[in-house]
Design an enzyme around this catalytic site. Sequence first.
Site, PDB file in Angstrom:
ATOM      1  N   GLU A  89      -8.242  10.158  -2.411  1.00  0.00           N
ATOM      2  CA  GLU A  89      -8.341   9.220  -3.528  1.00  0.00           C
ATOM      3  C   GLU A  89      -8.071   7.802  -3.029  1.00  0.00           C
ATOM      4  O   GLU A  89      -7.100   7.569  -2.296  1.00  0.00           O
ATOM      5  CB  GLU A  89      -7.313   9.561  -4.612  1.00  0.00           C
ATOM      6  N   ASP A 110     -17.552   8.504  -9.301  1.00  0.00           N
ATOM      7  CA  ASP A 110     -16.695   7.794  -8.346  1.00  0.00           C
ATOM      8  C   ASP A 110     -16.980   8.259  -6.917  1.00  0.00           C
ATOM      9  O   ASP A 110     -17.460   9.378  -6.724  1.00  0.00           O
ATOM     10  CB  ASP A 110     -15.216   7.990  -8.719  1.00  0.00           C
TER      11      ASP A 110
END
Length: 201
Positions: free
Chosen positions: A124, A170
Amino acid sequence: MKPADPTPPLWQGGWYTPARALASPNFGPRPEHACIDLIVLHSISLPPGQYGGNEVQQLFTNQLDWDAHPYFGQIRGLEVSAHFYIRRDGELWQFVDCNDRAWHAGRSHYRGRDNCNDDSIGIELEGLEGSTFTVAQYATLNGLCQALRCHYPIAHVAGHEHIAPGRKNDPGAGFDWPGLIVQLGWPSGFFPMAVAHSPQS
């Protein structure tokens, strides 16, 4: 007596020693004989677009105060994790042993396989979907990816958007795939066709 090696090992099992370790309870065993050959890149910020707090770490360890911000009500009770988290300043955190299955990909399909959590490592990046990321983050990401490839049979790097198209977007349009490809120096076949053969690559 042989002097002790002053350089600590990069890995202790599936833990990358340069990262700050904070164990998440949100993980499980990988399937037997899983080939850990995929890196999946994500973006996250809590609340969206706000950086620098500890809310992401709290989310991944089930410590987030759901009432602290109106947005958190939309994700109340969510139990998720990634193996790694890279902050805007490049600081690296690890939440799950890479030999274990983190809960980052969800329903997914890539390189002919379903359930990408089974054989991927999730990273992430602190950021907003579609926005840009920092030079420090790319530097940390490059080093981490290189270390992962030395420790696991990595042969693919993709975004969440590539393994769950239509469901996830994303890290998004602001992510510099051409720059990452140049930094890593890996074959174009390691990357999704849409980014490996883009005009900028």
